[in-house]
Scaffold this motif. Sequence first.
Motif, PDB file in Angstrom:
ATOM      1  N   ALA A  71       0.828  -1.215   0.000  1.00  0.00           N
ATOM      2  CA  ALA A  71       0.000   0.000   0.000  1.00  0.00           C
ATOM      3  C   ALA A  71       0.857   1.258   0.000  1.00  0.00           C
ATOM      4  N   ASP A  72       2.150   1.095   0.224  1.00  0.00           N
ATOM      5  CA  ASP A  72       3.053   2.247   0.253  1.00  0.00           C
ATOM      6  C   ASP A  72       4.278   1.940  -0.592  1.00  0.00           C
ATOM      7  N   LYS A  73       4.597   2.876  -1.500  1.00  0.00           N
ATOM      8  CA  LYS A  73       5.679   2.632  -2.457  1.00  0.00           C
ATOM      9  C   LYS A  73       6.974   2.222  -1.771  1.00  0.00           C
ATOM     10  N   ALA A  74       7.266   2.877  -0.641  1.00  0.00           N
ATOM     11  CA  ALA A  74       8.546   2.629   0.029  1.00  0.00           C
ATOM     12  C   ALA A  74       8.688   1.165   0.446  1.00  0.00           C
ATOM     13  N   ASP A  75       7.584   0.459   0.617  1.00  0.00           N
ATOM     14  CA  ASP A  75       7.648  -0.930   1.081  1.00  0.00           C
ATOM     15  C   ASP A  75       8.284  -1.870   0.063  1.00  0.00           C
ATOM     16  N   VAL A  76       8.343  -1.450  -1.202  1.00  0.00           N
ATOM     17  CA  VAL A  76       8.954  -2.318  -2.208  1.00  0.00           C
ATOM     18  C   VAL A  76      10.424  -2.577  -1.847  1.00  0.00           C
ATOM     19  N   TYR A  77      11.083  -1.581  -1.247  1.00  0.00           N
ATOM     20  CA  TYR A  77      12.507  -1.728  -0.931  1.00  0.00           C
ATOM     21  C   TYR A  77      12.742  -2.708   0.216  1.00  0.00           C
ATOM     22  N   ARG A  78      11.690  -3.031   0.960  1.00  0.00           N
ATOM     23  CA  ARG A  78      11.838  -3.998   2.063  1.00  0.00           C
ATOM     24  C   ARG A  78      11.797  -5.445   1.566  1.00  0.00           C
ATOM     25  N   ILE A  79      11.235  -5.647   0.349  1.00  0.00           N
ATOM     26  CA  ILE A  79      11.140  -7.041  -0.138  1.00  0.00           C
ATOM     27  C   ILE A  79      11.920  -7.288  -1.435  1.00  0.00           C
ATOM     28  N   ALA A  80      12.309  -6.191  -2.127  1.00  0.00           N
ATOM     29  CA  ALA A  80      13.065  -6.347  -3.381  1.00  0.00           C
ATOM     30  C   ALA A  80      14.540  -6.101  -3.101  1.00  0.00           C
ATOM     31  N   LEU A 101       5.388  -5.593 -10.971  1.00  0.00           N
ATOM     32  CA  LEU A 101       6.807  -5.635 -11.349  1.00  0.00           C
ATOM     33  C   LEU A 101       7.499  -6.787 -10.626  1.00  0.00           C
ATOM     34  N   ILE A 102       8.427  -7.439 -11.340  1.00  0.00           N
ATOM     35  CA  ILE A 102       9.137  -8.579 -10.757  1.00  0.00           C
ATOM     36  C   ILE A 102      10.590  -8.221 -10.475  1.00  0.00           C
ATOM     37  N   PHE A 103      10.981  -8.396  -9.203  1.00  0.00           N
ATOM     38  CA  PHE A 103      12.318  -8.038  -8.720  1.00  0.00           C
ATOM     39  C   PHE A 103      13.008  -9.264  -8.129  1.00  0.00           C
ATOM     40  N   PRO A 104      14.355  -9.222  -8.027  1.00  0.00           N
ATOM     41  CA  PRO A 104      15.020 -10.241  -7.204  1.00  0.00           C
ATOM     42  C   PRO A 104      14.517 -10.069  -5.767  1.00  0.00           C
ATOM     43  N   LYS A 105      14.231 -11.164  -5.068  1.00  0.00           N
ATOM     44  CA  LYS A 105      13.596 -11.022  -3.753  1.00  0.00           C
ATOM     45  C   LYS A 105      14.600 -10.964  -2.609  1.00  0.00           C
ATOM     46  N   LYS A 106      14.190 -10.339  -1.521  1.00  0.00           N
ATOM     47  CA  LYS A 106      14.977 -10.377  -0.286  1.00  0.00           C
ATOM     48  C   LYS A 106      14.593 -11.637   0.491  1.00  0.00           C
ATOM     49  N   PRO A 107      15.475 -12.113   1.391  1.00  0.00           N
ATOM     50  CA  PRO A 107      15.174 -13.351   2.131  1.00  0.00           C
ATOM     51  C   PRO A 107      13.906 -13.256   2.987  1.00  0.00           C
ATOM     52  N   LEU A 108      13.485 -12.040   3.331  1.00  0.00           N
ATOM     53  CA  LEU A 108      12.265 -11.845   4.128  1.00  0.00           C
ATOM     54  C   LEU A 108      11.042 -12.501   3.472  1.00  0.00           C
ATOM     55  N   VAL A 109      11.050 -12.583   2.126  1.00  0.00           N
ATOM     56  CA  VAL A 109       9.895 -13.169   1.426  1.00  0.00           C
ATOM     57  C   VAL A 109      10.071 -14.690   1.377  1.00  0.00           C
ATOM     58  N   PRO A 110       9.135 -15.436   1.971  1.00  0.00           N
ATOM     59  CA  PRO A 110       9.293 -16.896   1.992  1.00  0.00           C
ATOM     60  C   PRO A 110       9.251 -17.502   0.590  1.00  0.00           C
ATOM     61  N   ASP A 111       9.994 -18.602   0.405  1.00  0.00           N
ATOM     62  CA  ASP A 111       9.993 -19.303  -0.884  1.00  0.00           C
ATOM     63  C   ASP A 111       8.596 -19.775  -1.265  1.00  0.00           C
ATOM     64  N   LYS A 112       7.789 -20.116  -0.272  1.00  0.00           N
ATOM     65  CA  LYS A 112       6.422 -20.591  -0.556  1.00  0.00           C
ATOM     66  C   LYS A 112       5.614 -19.517  -1.285  1.00  0.00           C
ATOM     67  N   THR A 113       5.835 -18.258  -0.925  1.00  0.00           N
ATOM     68  CA  THR A 113       5.077 -17.162  -1.557  1.00  0.00           C
ATOM     69  C   THR A 113       5.460 -17.018  -3.020  1.00  0.00           C
ATOM     70  N   THR A 114       6.728 -17.267  -3.341  1.00  0.00           N
ATOM     71  CA  THR A 114       7.201 -17.057  -4.712  1.00  0.00           C
ATOM     72  C   THR A 114       7.293 -18.376  -5.486  1.00  0.00           C
ATOM     73  N   GLY A 115       6.656 -19.407  -4.989  1.00  0.00           N
ATOM     74  CA  GLY A 115       6.666 -20.698  -5.683  1.00  0.00           C
ATOM     75  C   GLY A 115       8.087 -21.209  -5.902  1.00  0.00           C
ATOM     76  N   GLY A 116       8.995 -20.863  -4.968  1.00  0.00           N
ATOM     77  CA  GLY A 116      10.375 -21.337  -5.063  1.00  0.00           C
ATOM     78  C   GLY A 116      11.270 -20.466  -5.933  1.00  0.00           C
ATOM     79  N   LEU A 117      10.717 -19.409  -6.536  1.00  0.00           N
ATOM     80  CA  LEU A 117      11.532 -18.551  -7.412  1.00  0.00           C
ATOM     81  C   LEU A 117      12.381 -17.581  -6.583  1.00  0.00           C
ATOM     82  N   PRO A 118      13.547 -17.154  -7.144  1.00  0.00           N
ATOM     83  CA  PRO A 118      14.380 -16.176  -6.429  1.00  0.00           C
ATOM     84  C   PRO A 118      13.877 -14.743  -6.619  1.00  0.00           C
ATOM     85  N   THR A 119      12.741 -14.604  -7.313  1.00  0.00           N
ATOM     86  CA  THR A 119      12.184 -13.271  -7.591  1.00  0.00           C
ATOM     87  C   THR A 119      10.834 -13.120  -6.902  1.00  0.00           C
TER      88      THR A 119
END
Length: 349
Positions: A71-80, A101-119
Motif C-alpha cells: 500500500a506504500d511505495k517505500a515498502d517495495v525496498y523492504r522485499i526487493a 513488477l518482478i524483482f530479485p527477492k529479499k530473504p524476508l519473502v518466503p519461498d512458498k510465496t514465490t513458488g520457489g523462485l528467487p524473484t
Amino acid sequence: METRIRKVNYKNIDLKIIQEAGRILKSGGLVAFPTETVYGLGGDALNPASAEKIYAAKGRPSDNPLIVHIADKADVYRIAEQVPEQAERLMEAFWPGPLTLIFPKKPLVPDKTTGGLPTVAVRMPSDKIAAAFIRAAGGFVAAPSANASGRPSTTTAAHVAEDLSGRIEMILDGGQAVIGLESTIVDVSEERPVILRPGVITKAMMEAVIGPMETDQVLIAPDSDVKPKAPGMKYRHYAPKAELMIVEGETKDVIATMNRLTAEAELQGKRVGIIATDETARCYERGLVKSLGARNCEGEISMHLFEVLRSFDETDVDCIYSESFGGAVIGQAIMNRLLKAAGHRVIKV
Ligand code: AMP
Ligand code: MG
C-alpha cells in the motif's frame, strides 16, 4: 468454515471491518478483497503457512507464484533486493495501479510465496479498500486472483463466494471491479524489461516512459515449447465449462458464420451460447446471446468478459462461439484472456 461477507462502501470505508480483516490475515487466515483489476485472495505474504492455505483454497499448483500487494511505495525496498532505475520510473508513472513488477527477492519473502523462485512480483493497487486492508494486514498481502484454479477470475464478491465459500474466513465486498482484467506483469529483474502478461497498462504506455521493451516469447507464439517466464501462463485458465471457440474476421462474415455454426450445432441437439457486442447482439437468430458491451468501449468489454464467461456455467450450453475483440488499446490484453479461455481455438473467416 463459515465465510463472512462484509460490504464496504468506498465513500465511507468502515475501519472496524478493515481491522477485522487485517486481524484475520495476521493470525494466518485468508480474506478475499476488491482491487481495481479483479478480486484478490489475500494471505500474509511473509507467512509461508498462509501461502500454503492460498494454494489449497484455490486448488492452485504451488509452483505458481503469488503477487505481493503493498500500500506504500517505500515498502517495495523492504522485499526487493534491487530496484533498477527503469522500475522506479514505471512505479512513478503507474503506481498505484494495475502494473505488477518482478524483482530479485529479499530473504524476508518466503519461498512458498514465490513458488520457489528467487524473484518476487509486487503490485501497489489503486483501490482504496485494498490499500486500507493491506495496511491493516501488516503491509504485505500475497494475493492471486480469487477464483478456483482454472476458472475465470472474479470481478464481484458473489463470484468469489461461488468459488471459495467455506474455504476462506472473509470476503470484503466492494462491488464490481472496474477494470475486470488482471494487472500487466513486467519482469524488471534482468537487463531489459520483459512483459510477461498484457494488461490495461500497455507496452506503448510503458515505452513512452522507459523506451523499448520486450514481450515474453510465449505471449507472441502461444503454441511454442518455450517455458513461460510467468509460471501461471502455462496453466489452462479462465475456461468456461462449455467448449469455447473464437470466430475472427469482418463483422458481417463473423455473424454469418456464427449463425451457421449455431444452426448446425442445434441440429445435433446441442445448446449454443454466443458472445457478442451491443451492436451485433440482435443479429444472432438462435442460441443464448450475451453482450460484453459496446464494441468501441474497450473498458466495457474488459469489465464484463470474466462475468459473461462465468455466467455461461450457470446455463446448459454445450458450446460457445465468441466474436473477437482486438481493440486498439487493450485489445491484446482482452484477446490474451479470451484465447486462453478458448484453449486457442480460433476459426478465421
Ligand atoms: P494471478 O495471481 O492469478 O493474477 O496470477 C499471477 C501471475 O503472476 C501468475 O501468472 C504468476 O505466474 C505470475 N508471477 C507471480 N510471481 C512471479 C515471479 N516471481 N516471476 C514470474 N511470474 C510471476
Ligand atoms: Mg489468476
